[in-house]
Design a protein around this motif. Sequence first.
Motif, mmCIF file in Angstrom:
data_model
loop_
_atom_site.group_PDB
_atom_site.id
_atom_site.type_symbol
_atom_site.label_atom_id
_atom_site.label_comp_id
_atom_site.label_asym_id
_atom_site.label_seq_id
_atom_site.Cartn_x
_atom_site.Cartn_y
_atom_site.Cartn_z
ATOM 1 N N LYS A 44 0.838 -1.190 0.000
ATOM 2 C CA LYS A 44 0.000 0.000 0.000
ATOM 3 C C LYS A 44 0.882 1.252 0.000
ATOM 4 O O LYS A 44 2.030 1.222 0.467
ATOM 5 C CB LYS A 44 -0.895 0.022 1.243
ATOM 6 C CG LYS A 44 -1.797 -1.193 1.376
ATOM 7 C CD LYS A 44 -2.828 -1.234 0.282
ATOM 8 C CE LYS A 44 -3.716 -2.458 0.383
ATOM 9 N NZ LYS A 44 -4.314 -2.809 -0.877
ATOM 10 N N LEU A 45 0.329 2.342 -0.514
ATOM 11 C CA LEU A 45 1.048 3.621 -0.483
ATOM 12 C C LEU A 45 1.516 3.910 0.935
ATOM 13 O O LEU A 45 0.749 3.746 1.885
ATOM 14 C CB LEU A 45 0.152 4.760 -0.960
ATOM 15 C CG LEU A 45 -0.171 4.797 -2.440
ATOM 16 C CD1 LEU A 45 -1.125 5.959 -2.728
ATOM 17 C CD2 LEU A 45 1.086 4.935 -3.280
ATOM 18 N N ILE A 66 6.781 2.927 -0.647
ATOM 19 C CA ILE A 66 5.930 2.631 -1.793
ATOM 20 C C ILE A 66 5.256 3.942 -2.214
ATOM 21 O O ILE A 66 4.567 4.579 -1.416
ATOM 22 C CB ILE A 66 4.846 1.580 -1.439
ATOM 23 C CG1 ILE A 66 5.459 0.322 -0.822
ATOM 24 C CG2 ILE A 66 3.999 1.254 -2.672
ATOM 25 C CD1 ILE A 66 6.548 -0.328 -1.608
ATOM 26 N N GLU A 69 1.086 1.892 -6.019
ATOM 27 C CA GLU A 69 0.694 0.515 -5.773
ATOM 28 C C GLU A 69 0.824 -0.322 -7.048
ATOM 29 O O GLU A 69 1.114 0.210 -8.123
ATOM 30 C CB GLU A 69 -0.717 0.476 -5.197
ATOM 31 C CG GLU A 69 -0.769 1.087 -3.797
ATOM 32 C CD GLU A 69 -2.140 1.044 -3.158
ATOM 33 O OE1 GLU A 69 -3.079 0.424 -3.714
ATOM 34 O OE2 GLU A 69 -2.286 1.647 -2.073
ATOM 35 N N VAL A 84 5.454 -2.410 -8.233
ATOM 36 C CA VAL A 84 5.151 -1.179 -7.517
ATOM 37 C C VAL A 84 6.230 -0.162 -7.864
ATOM 38 O O VAL A 84 7.254 -0.514 -8.460
ATOM 39 C CB VAL A 84 5.106 -1.400 -5.990
ATOM 40 C CG1 VAL A 84 3.975 -2.339 -5.601
ATOM 41 C CG2 VAL A 84 6.441 -1.916 -5.452
#
Length: 139
Positions: A44-45, A66, A69, A84
């Motif tokens: 996830k971000l 990250i 995604e 990613v």
Amino acid sequence: MAYWLFKSEPDVWGWDKQVAKGDAGEEWDGVRNYQARNFMREMKLGDKGFFYHSRSGLEIVGIVEICAEAHPDSTTDDDRWECVDIKAVRPFKRPVTLEEIKAEPKLSDMVLVNNSRLSVQPVKDAEWHLICEMGQTDP
């Protein structure tokens, strides 16, 4: 937040090249292992990861985040492969070597210790904090 580890050969894509990409980051492309791909699908971000120099160096040298995604990997037309994007956050004040990680009993269950071939892997919270402490770096 989840934690991860990304392995790269420093002569192919090293920490300095990652840093040079700035906040835009770079695709973590070219991964052709289903387990590693599936881990990227979970990201996830804002999740954080260790940047690990493999083959030569064998050490964690920095922290990445990250910044995009999972999406199709631009290096292939095969829709099975996703990646990613990651951006550099900060270098380790002191790199943490694989030898040091293997010597620490509290890290004996770490994926890096038990499945050294996997290029993208999860890191448990306790492992994350201990390795950051070993590297004299804020988590």
